[in-house]
Scaffold this motif. Sequence first.
Motif, PDB file in Angstrom:
ATOM      1  N   GLY A  18       2.649  -0.432 -10.403  1.00 27.51           N
ATOM      2  CA  GLY A  18       1.458   0.394 -10.439  1.00 27.51           C
ATOM      3  C   GLY A  18       1.692   1.639 -11.286  1.00 27.51           C
ATOM      4  O   GLY A  18       2.804   2.161 -11.327  1.00 27.51           O
ATOM      5  N   GLU A  19       0.642   2.090 -11.954  1.00 24.55           N
ATOM      6  CA  GLU A  19       0.756   3.284 -12.791  1.00 24.55           C
ATOM      7  C   GLU A  19      -0.615   3.918 -12.975  1.00 24.55           C
ATOM      8  O   GLU A  19      -1.614   3.222 -13.155  1.00 24.55           O
ATOM      9  N   LEU A  20      -0.642   5.223 -12.910  1.00 22.50           N
ATOM     10  CA  LEU A  20      -1.842   5.987 -13.223  1.00 22.50           C
ATOM     11  C   LEU A  20      -1.851   6.178 -14.731  1.00 22.50           C
ATOM     12  O   LEU A  20      -1.013   6.899 -15.277  1.00 22.50           O
ATOM     13  N   ILE A  21      -2.772   5.504 -15.413  1.00 21.46           N
ATOM     14  CA  ILE A  21      -2.736   5.491 -16.874  1.00 21.46           C
ATOM     15  C   ILE A  21      -3.308   6.754 -17.502  1.00 21.46           C
ATOM     16  O   ILE A  21      -3.136   6.976 -18.696  1.00 21.46           O
ATOM     17  N   ASN A  42       0.831  -1.204   0.000  1.00 20.14           N
ATOM     18  CA  ASN A  42       0.000   0.000   0.000  1.00 20.14           C
ATOM     19  C   ASN A  42       0.867   1.257   0.000  1.00 20.14           C
ATOM     20  O   ASN A  42       0.574   2.222  -0.713  1.00 20.14           O
ATOM     21  N   TYR A  43       1.934   1.255   0.793  1.00 18.45           N
ATOM     22  CA  TYR A  43       2.838   2.412   0.837  1.00 18.45           C
ATOM     23  C   TYR A  43       3.404   2.685  -0.560  1.00 18.45           C
ATOM     24  O   TYR A  43       3.383   3.828  -1.039  1.00 18.45           O
ATOM     25  N   ASP A  44       3.916   1.638  -1.217  1.00 15.44           N
ATOM     26  CA  ASP A  44       4.500   1.815  -2.545  1.00 15.44           C
ATOM     27  C   ASP A  44       3.464   2.248  -3.579  1.00 15.44           C
ATOM     28  O   ASP A  44       3.747   3.068  -4.444  1.00 15.44           O
ATOM     29  N   MET A  45       2.261   1.695  -3.503  1.00 15.20           N
ATOM     30  CA  MET A  45       1.226   2.054  -4.472  1.00 15.20           C
ATOM     31  C   MET A  45       0.684   3.467  -4.225  1.00 15.20           C
ATOM     32  O   MET A  45       0.110   4.073  -5.113  1.00 15.20           O
ATOM     33  N   THR A  46       0.895   3.983  -3.023  1.00 10.83           N
ATOM     34  CA  THR A  46       0.459   5.347  -2.714  1.00 10.83           C
ATOM     35  C   THR A  46       1.567   6.357  -2.977  1.00 10.83           C
ATOM     36  O   THR A  46       1.348   7.373  -3.636  1.00 10.83           O
ATOM     37  N   LEU A  47       2.768   6.088  -2.476  1.00  9.48           N
ATOM     38  CA  LEU A  47       3.849   7.074  -2.493  1.00  9.48           C
ATOM     39  C   LEU A  47       5.066   6.678  -3.326  1.00  9.48           C
ATOM     40  O   LEU A  47       6.061   7.405  -3.321  1.00  9.48           O
ATOM     41  N   GLY A  48       5.007   5.548  -4.013  1.00 10.08           N
ATOM     42  CA  GLY A  48       6.154   5.084  -4.796  1.00 10.08           C
ATOM     43  C   GLY A  48       6.665   6.142  -5.755  1.00 10.08           C
ATOM     44  O   GLY A  48       5.908   6.923  -6.322  1.00 10.08           O
ATOM     45  N   ASN A  49       7.994   6.144  -5.954  1.00  8.52           N
ATOM     46  CA  ASN A  49       8.620   7.215  -6.740  1.00  8.52           C
ATOM     47  C   ASN A  49       8.935   6.825  -8.185  1.00  8.52           C
ATOM     48  O   ASN A  49       9.588   7.570  -8.903  1.00  8.52           O
ATOM     49  N   ASN A  50       8.523   5.623  -8.620  1.00  9.49           N
ATOM     50  CA  ASN A  50       8.727   5.152  -9.991  1.00  9.49           C
ATOM     51  C   ASN A  50      10.190   4.895 -10.316  1.00  9.49           C
ATOM     52  O   ASN A  50      10.569   4.816 -11.474  1.00  9.49           O
ATOM     53  N   THR A  51      11.036   4.793  -9.303  1.00  9.07           N
ATOM     54  CA  THR A  51      12.443   4.427  -9.486  1.00  9.07           C
ATOM     55  C   THR A  51      12.718   3.268  -8.543  1.00  9.07           C
ATOM     56  O   THR A  51      12.956   3.468  -7.359  1.00  9.07           O
ATOM     57  N   PRO A  71       6.866   1.081  -7.664  1.00  7.26           N
ATOM     58  CA  PRO A  71       5.768   1.470  -8.557  1.00  7.26           C
ATOM     59  C   PRO A  71       5.604   2.991  -8.553  1.00  7.26           C
ATOM     60  O   PRO A  71       6.106   3.669  -7.658  1.00  7.26           O
ATOM     61  N   ASN A  72       4.939   3.507  -9.555  1.00  5.27           N
ATOM     62  CA  ASN A  72       4.612   4.928  -9.569  1.00  5.27           C
ATOM     63  C   ASN A  72       3.358   5.092  -8.718  1.00  5.27           C
ATOM     64  O   ASN A  72       2.265   4.731  -9.134  1.00  5.27           O
ATOM     65  N   GLY A  73       3.529   5.601  -7.510  1.00  5.61           N
ATOM     66  CA  GLY A  73       2.401   5.743  -6.579  1.00  5.61           C
ATOM     67  C   GLY A  73       1.333   6.664  -7.115  1.00  5.61           C
ATOM     68  O   GLY A  73       1.608   7.605  -7.861  1.00  5.61           O
ATOM     69  N   VAL A  74       0.096   6.412  -6.714  1.00  9.76           N
ATOM     70  CA  VAL A  74      -1.032   7.205  -7.210  1.00  9.76           C
ATOM     71  C   VAL A  74      -0.891   8.672  -6.796  1.00  9.76           C
ATOM     72  O   VAL A  74      -1.219   9.569  -7.572  1.00  9.76           O
ATOM     73  N   LEU A  75      -0.381   8.938  -5.603  1.00 14.69           N
ATOM     74  CA  LEU A  75      -0.198  10.331  -5.176  1.00 14.69           C
ATOM     75  C   LEU A  75       0.913  10.992  -5.982  1.00 14.69           C
ATOM     76  O   LEU A  75       0.790  12.132  -6.413  1.00 14.69           O
ATOM     77  N   THR A  76       1.979  10.255  -6.209  1.00 20.88           N
ATOM     78  CA  THR A  76       3.110  10.770  -6.990  1.00 20.88           C
ATOM     79  C   THR A  76       2.696  11.063  -8.432  1.00 20.88           C
ATOM     80  O   THR A  76       3.091  12.074  -9.004  1.00 20.88           O
TER      81      THR A  76
END
Length: 172
Positions: free
Chosen positions: A158-161, A4-13, A16-21
């Motif tokens: 994860g990615e916001l498409i 959940n942390y990664d899917m929310t705040l992940g930095n894409n490096t 995953p690219n978090g939804v908030l990011t």
Amino acid sequence: RGLNYDMTLGNNTGQPNGVLTASSAGKTAASATAFTRAEIVDLIHSVNSGYRRSKKCGFMFSDTIMAAIKKLSFGSGDDRPLWQISIREGEPDKLEGFQYWINDDMPTALTTGQKIILFGDFNKYIIRRVRGMFIRRLEERFIDNGQIGNIAFARYDGELINTSAVKHLKLA
């Protein structure tokens, strides 16, 4: 919780690219330490009406921000709370007519530059499970203590498409 942390705040490096990011700016509050009902309404209307009609459209924020929202009122001599509990059994509580999700990995501090509220169509955030979870039993490693260990490994992304589908409210 880690996922959940990664899917929310992940930095894409390496995460995953978090939804908030990945979300785009919907509204910046006038204050660095507070927000208003009008700014929440502006956030709602910063998202295209096509996304607002989706069944997965709603808000995401931390429990701390939920407490701050509950303290907001309509104003102009009308001090009814903005957030109201559902009066229908089985119907979830809503905020401005939209569902909401409490995510403890969302920012909690009302401080400068924090993205504190997400709003939009969360169907546009895709979580991909690369393979099933792999679990290995580690008998030899812990046998001296009379224990058996397990290690699990899974790969997710994860990615916001569509970045115009989910927007955030940011403090000044």
